[in-house]
Design a protein around this motif. Structure first.
Motif, PDB file in Angstrom:
ATOM      1  N   LEU A 120       2.426   5.897  -1.839  1.00 41.54           N
ATOM      2  CA  LEU A 120       3.524   5.222  -1.148  1.00 41.54           C
ATOM      3  C   LEU A 120       3.313   5.224   0.364  1.00 41.54           C
ATOM      4  CD1 LEU A 120       6.565   6.505  -3.227  1.00 41.54           C
ATOM      5  CD2 LEU A 120       5.625   4.187  -3.199  1.00 41.54           C
ATOM      6  N   GLN A 121       2.679   6.282   0.877  1.00 43.92           N
ATOM      7  CA  GLN A 121       2.380   6.330   2.306  1.00 43.92           C
ATOM      8  C   GLN A 121       1.482   5.167   2.709  1.00 43.92           C
ATOM      9  OE1 GLN A 121      -0.393   9.396   3.916  1.00 43.92           O
ATOM     10  NE2 GLN A 121       1.442  10.185   4.952  1.00 43.92           N
ATOM     11  N   LEU A 122       0.537   4.816   1.834  1.00 42.65           N
ATOM     12  CA  LEU A 122      -0.357   3.693   2.100  1.00 42.65           C
ATOM     13  C   LEU A 122       0.273   2.360   1.709  1.00 42.65           C
ATOM     14  CD1 LEU A 122      -3.656   5.315   0.811  1.00 42.65           C
ATOM     15  CD2 LEU A 122      -3.082   4.791   3.194  1.00 42.65           C
ATOM     16  N   GLN A 123       1.304   2.406   0.871  1.00 37.62           N
ATOM     17  CA  GLN A 123       1.934   1.167   0.391  1.00 37.62           C
ATOM     18  C   GLN A 123       2.775   0.505   1.460  1.00 37.62           C
ATOM     19  OE1 GLN A 123       3.507   0.982  -3.651  1.00 37.62           O
ATOM     20  NE2 GLN A 123       5.454   0.218  -2.839  1.00 37.62           N
ATOM     21  N   TYR A 163      10.576  -1.314 -14.004  1.00 35.33           N
ATOM     22  CA  TYR A 163       9.185  -1.652 -14.274  1.00 35.33           C
ATOM     23  C   TYR A 163       8.354  -1.237 -13.072  1.00 35.33           C
ATOM     24  CZ  TYR A 163      10.624  -5.607 -11.381  1.00 35.33           C
ATOM     25  OH  TYR A 163      11.137  -6.381 -10.347  1.00 35.33           O
ATOM     26  N   ARG A 164       7.066  -1.004 -13.280  1.00 31.83           N
ATOM     27  CA  ARG A 164       6.200  -0.556 -12.190  1.00 31.83           C
ATOM     28  C   ARG A 164       6.058  -1.630 -11.115  1.00 31.83           C
ATOM     29  NH1 ARG A 164       1.170   1.644 -15.706  1.00 31.83           N
ATOM     30  NH2 ARG A 164       2.030   0.095 -17.171  1.00 31.83           N
ATOM     31  N   MET A 165       6.075  -1.178  -9.868  1.00 32.37           N
ATOM     32  CA  MET A 165       6.042  -2.088  -8.734  1.00 32.37           C
ATOM     33  C   MET A 165       5.016  -1.613  -7.708  1.00 32.37           C
ATOM     34  SD  MET A 165      10.171  -2.465  -8.225  1.00 32.37           S
ATOM     35  CE  MET A 165      10.367  -0.696  -8.014  1.00 32.37           C
ATOM     36  N   GLY A 166       4.839  -2.416  -6.662  1.00 31.01           N
ATOM     37  CA  GLY A 166       3.948  -2.036  -5.577  1.00 31.01           C
ATOM     38  C   GLY A 166       2.550  -1.734  -6.072  1.00 31.01           C
ATOM     39  N   LEU A 167       1.912  -0.724  -5.484  1.00 33.71           N
ATOM     40  CA  LEU A 167       0.558  -0.365  -5.873  1.00 33.71           C
ATOM     41  C   LEU A 167       0.493   0.242  -7.267  1.00 33.71           C
ATOM     42  CD1 LEU A 167      -0.644   1.111  -2.463  1.00 33.71           C
ATOM     43  CD2 LEU A 167      -1.397  -1.028  -3.514  1.00 33.71           C
ATOM     44  N   PRO A 173       9.744   2.062   5.258  1.00 34.34           N
ATOM     45  CA  PRO A 173      11.053   1.576   4.811  1.00 34.34           C
ATOM     46  C   PRO A 173      11.355   0.123   5.165  1.00 34.34           C
ATOM     47  CG  PRO A 173      11.263   3.811   5.607  1.00 34.34           C
ATOM     48  CD  PRO A 173       9.855   3.388   5.917  1.00 34.34           C
ATOM     49  N   ASN A 174      10.726  -0.413   6.226  1.00 39.26           N
ATOM     50  CA  ASN A 174      11.062  -1.779   6.619  1.00 39.26           C
ATOM     51  C   ASN A 174       9.936  -2.782   6.457  1.00 39.26           C
ATOM     52  OD1 ASN A 174       9.524  -0.774   8.764  1.00 39.26           O
ATOM     53  ND2 ASN A 174      10.598  -2.006  10.280  1.00 39.26           N
ATOM     54  N   ALA A 175       8.779  -2.371   5.902  1.00 35.08           N
ATOM     55  CA  ALA A 175       7.692  -3.349   5.769  1.00 35.08           C
ATOM     56  C   ALA A 175       6.646  -2.876   4.769  1.00 35.08           C
ATOM     57  CB  ALA A 175       7.024  -3.593   7.124  1.00 35.08           C
ATOM     58  N   ASN A 176       6.020  -3.836   4.083  1.00 33.95           N
ATOM     59  CA  ASN A 176       4.883  -3.537   3.226  1.00 33.95           C
ATOM     60  C   ASN A 176       3.633  -3.313   4.060  1.00 33.95           C
ATOM     61  OD1 ASN A 176       6.242  -3.883   0.754  1.00 33.95           O
ATOM     62  ND2 ASN A 176       5.945  -6.102   0.844  1.00 33.95           N
ATOM     63  N   GLY A 177       2.708  -2.521   3.529  1.00 35.09           N
ATOM     64  CA  GLY A 177       1.405  -2.394   4.136  1.00 35.09           C
ATOM     65  C   GLY A 177       0.489  -3.531   3.727  1.00 35.09           C
ATOM     66  N   PRO A 178      -0.785  -3.483   4.132  1.00 33.04           N
ATOM     67  CA  PRO A 178      -1.698  -4.618   3.902  1.00 33.04           C
ATOM     68  C   PRO A 178      -2.268  -4.702   2.500  1.00 33.04           C
ATOM     69  CG  PRO A 178      -2.828  -2.856   5.073  1.00 33.04           C
ATOM     70  CD  PRO A 178      -1.394  -2.425   4.957  1.00 33.04           C
ATOM     71  N   TYR A 179      -1.929  -3.757   1.609  1.00 36.13           N
ATOM     72  CA  TYR A 179      -2.590  -3.714   0.310  1.00 36.13           C
ATOM     73  C   TYR A 179      -1.729  -4.245  -0.827  1.00 36.13           C
ATOM     74  CZ  TYR A 179      -4.964  -0.399   3.344  1.00 36.13           C
ATOM     75  OH  TYR A 179      -5.596   0.184   4.425  1.00 36.13           O
ATOM     76  N   ILE A 180      -0.509  -4.623  -0.526  1.00 35.88           N
ATOM     77  CA  ILE A 180       0.409  -5.132  -1.554  1.00 35.88           C
ATOM     78  C   ILE A 180      -0.019  -6.526  -1.992  1.00 35.88           C
ATOM     79  CG2 ILE A 180       2.768  -5.947  -1.947  1.00 35.88           C
ATOM     80  CD1 ILE A 180       2.518  -2.948  -2.079  1.00 35.88           C
ATOM     81  N   VAL A 181       0.016  -6.779  -3.300  1.00 42.36           N
ATOM     82  CA  VAL A 181      -0.355  -8.108  -3.792  1.00 42.36           C
ATOM     83  C   VAL A 181       0.700  -8.682  -4.738  1.00 42.36           C
ATOM     84  CG1 VAL A 181      -1.714  -7.226  -5.740  1.00 42.36           C
ATOM     85  CG2 VAL A 181      -2.239  -9.470  -4.795  1.00 42.36           C
ATOM     86  N   GLY A 182       1.359  -7.878  -5.569  1.00 45.22           N
ATOM     87  CA  GLY A 182       2.293  -8.402  -6.561  1.00 45.22           C
ATOM     88  C   GLY A 182       1.551  -9.087  -7.690  1.00 45.22           C
ATOM     89  N   PRO A 183       2.255  -9.807  -8.578  1.00 47.92           N
ATOM     90  CA  PRO A 183       1.589 -10.502  -9.682  1.00 47.92           C
ATOM     91  C   PRO A 183       0.517 -11.457  -9.165  1.00 47.92           C
ATOM     92  CG  PRO A 183       3.968 -10.516  -9.972  1.00 47.92           C
ATOM     93  CD  PRO A 183       3.711 -10.012  -8.589  1.00 47.92           C
ATOM     94  N   PHE A 184      -0.616 -11.505  -9.864  1.00 48.72           N
ATOM     95  CA  PHE A 184      -1.715 -12.363  -9.423  1.00 48.72           C
ATOM     96  C   PHE A 184      -2.428 -12.951 -10.636  1.00 48.72           C
ATOM     97  CE2 PHE A 184      -3.449  -8.124  -9.932  1.00 48.72           C
ATOM     98  CZ  PHE A 184      -4.697  -8.309 -10.504  1.00 48.72           C
TER      99      PHE A 184
END
Length: 576
Positions: free
Chosen positions: A300-303, A173-177, A306-317
């Protein structure tokens, strides 16, 4: 078993390669027609066409079945669309593409993918009986990574020696941004927006309703479940009116769901992403087109890394439609899809993230220091204003209160042991909070996974013992589960590879029986109230302690063990 299945599928794919290329080049045959020529496995007829699977160990497996159209081009950040029917027999011997991802959480997931054509599911079934219970399984990974390929459901489909034969569906299923993005230009296009990953899962559930009988499953006995992010997404579907009548039981492995981000938080992060990408933050068509013109690599570069999410990730809301209200409001007012539930958490949830931090510190690996322990608590509970001037999440002085409850001296001056307890106890108490709200409304079964010595798939690292770490319980349900392609299950003492042995296999048999019984009947015992009692009400509510051997505990002892009286004064559960 999983590794063997994947290896066989890949080798078969390579053997077909030369034939495929020559036939396609000549225009003589489509790729979906090759199944009948190269595979003697079972064939099933679906609403969208026929698919041919493979058979091993008495289980038929159908891989890579599309449940939605590829969400590419104009369909990026659109609700999932219907699959175009195929005319020839589709080859179901290989998994579908993995959804785009970059943050691999150490050995948990990977490899990185930039392929948006990824909405595929897999079905495991014995085919020996009809109207079986069904488990639809959502993989974990923080809603930013993971894939269905890593989950061999052979034992669950068989029911193990003590359970029931069950049809198991796993999906991507689609994830991240790609899966969770709020932006005025997208939100104003006249379609459901924001929670695209949750809508994907709902599309898969609709596919199950139409097609699962062809695999021997009963569409009226569908247990939706998942681990970690999969548990969160299960809760989101239980909250969503769009999932009504698509599932009849819910399984929360490292759940249940206490909170979700707000629509305002999601919108702020989405506009921040658009700004960073060089796109507009308004509701214009040009802003939407700019976003859809971005390459997957740029997103993905902005997402993240390999070891951390960027500041724009939210997940289900909480968007007001797909997920209409907060979990707290839903659980307290009864505004959710009511059904039997089963859920709990492991005893050392936070050791997963602690291990990831150390994994990325070396080599040589460097364990957490006392200063880092204090700094981490101050960062979480210091009472400073939130992003964008939002009110503080916790009152001033909260960090000092937490440090007083969890002084390093109480843990042999071991910062990792102390931090594990702080971070795990919050999650254990959140789970108890939700279960307590559910108890008067729905049939609930709660567990506490405490077994300390299962093999773990991260390398052995100084000062780190996984114990009952987050994700370590998956291997008891999905045979030989070991994270992504870099995971190798190791003995916690020797650091050498091993699989489940002896009494661990018995515990696996017991959990497989519980999960499959629950899919069939909504009762993990099949019938009766033993060995897994209903949760019940008040402090005498019961937990199944998943250890060797199984036992039970009451809610009062659980709350004492995890300091829930203290955390009740700290943790927040927004109702709006």
């Amino acid at each position: 078993m999983r590794s063997k299945i994947v290896s066989e599928a890949r080798h078969a794919s390579l053997r077909r390669g030369a034939v495929v290329c020559s036939l396609l080049a000549a225009g003589l045959v489509s790729s979906s027609a090759l199944a009948g020529k190269n595979n003697d496995g079972p064939i099933v007829s679906l609403t969208d066409g026929q698919v041919q699977g493979t058979s091993a160990s008495g289980v038929n497996v159908f891989r890579g079945i599309p449940y939605a159209a590829p969400p590419v081009g104009k369909l990026r950040w659109q609700p999932p669309q219907a699959v175009k029917r195929w005319n020839n027999v589709r080859d179901g011997s290989s998994f579908g593409n993995t959804c785009p991802q970059v943050t691999e959480l150490g050995a948990f997931a990977g490899p990185t993918s930039v392929t948006e054509d990824c909405l595929y599911l897999n079905v495991f079934t014995t085919g020996s009986s009809k109207k079986k219970g069904v488990i639809v399984w959502i993989h974990g990974g923080g809603n930013v990574d993971g894939e269905s390929n890593d989950y061999d459901a052979t034992k669950l489909a068989q029911g193990g020696p003590d359970g029931r034969e069950t049809v198991v569906v796993t999906l991507n299923y689609r994830m991240g941004l790609f899966g969770y993005l709020s932006h005025p230009a997208l939100n104003g296009e006249g379609h459901l927006s924001g929670n695209y990953g949750i809508m994907d899962i709902q599309q898969a559930l609709r596919w199950v309703q139409r097609n699962i009988a062809a695999f021997g499953g009963d569409p009226n006995r569908v247990a939706l479940g998942g681990q970690s992010a999969g548990a969160t997404d299960t809760g989101a579907n239980v909250l969503s009116p769009m999932s009504a009548n698509l599932l009849t039981r819910a399984i929360y492995e490292s759940g249940p769901l206490p909170t979700l981000p707000s629509a305002a938080t999601a919108l702020g992060r989405g506009q921040g992403f658009a700004t960073a990408a060089g796109c507009g933050t308004d509701a214009s068509k040009s802003s939407a087109q700019c976003l859809r013109d971005l390459t997957p690599e740029r997103i993905l570069q902005l997402q993240g890394t390999p070891n951390a999410n960027g500041p724009y990730i939210v997940g289900p809301f909480v968007d007001g439609t797909v997920i209409p209200i907060t979990p707290e409001k839903a659980w307290t007012t009864g505004q959710f899809n009511k059904m039997p539930v089963m859920g709990g958490r492991v005893q050392d949830e936070a050791n997963f993230s602690i291990g990831i931090t150390e994994y990325f510190s070396g080599q040589p690996f460097v364990p957490m220091t006392a200063a880092q322990y204090t700094s981490a608590l101050q960062a979480t509970y210091n009472g400073n204003a939130g992003p964008g001037g939002a009110p503080p999440a916790y009152p001033a002085g909260t960090a000092d209160r937490v440090l007083a409850q969890y002084p390093l001296s109480a843990f042999g001056n071991d910062p990792m042991k102390a931090y594990n307890r702080v971070q795990t106890d919050t999650q254990k108490c959140q789970a108890d909070h939700v279960l307590h709200l559910w108890a008067p409304q729905i049939t609930s079964y709660a567990y506490d996974f405490t077994y300390q010595d299962a093999p773990y798939y991260f390398p052995k690292m100084p000062g780190f013992k996984p114990g009952a770490a987050h994700t370590i319980d998956i291997q008891f349900l999905f045979d030989n589960w070991h994270g992504g392609q870099l995971g190798v299950n190791l003995d916690q003492t020797t650091g050498q590879p091993r699989e489940l042995t002896g009494q661990e296999t018995k515990l696996s048999d017991q959990l497989v029986a519980a999960w499959t019984n629950f899919a069939w009947s909504g009762n993990p015992n099949g019938s009766g109230n033993s060995p897994w009692p209903k949760y019940g009400a008040g402090n005498n509510a019961k937990y199944l302690v998943q250890d060797i051997p199984l036992s039970t505990s009451n809610r009062k002892d659980y709350r004492t063990n995890y300091k829930c009286d203290f955390w009740d004064t700290v943790l927040l559960y927004p109702s709006e």
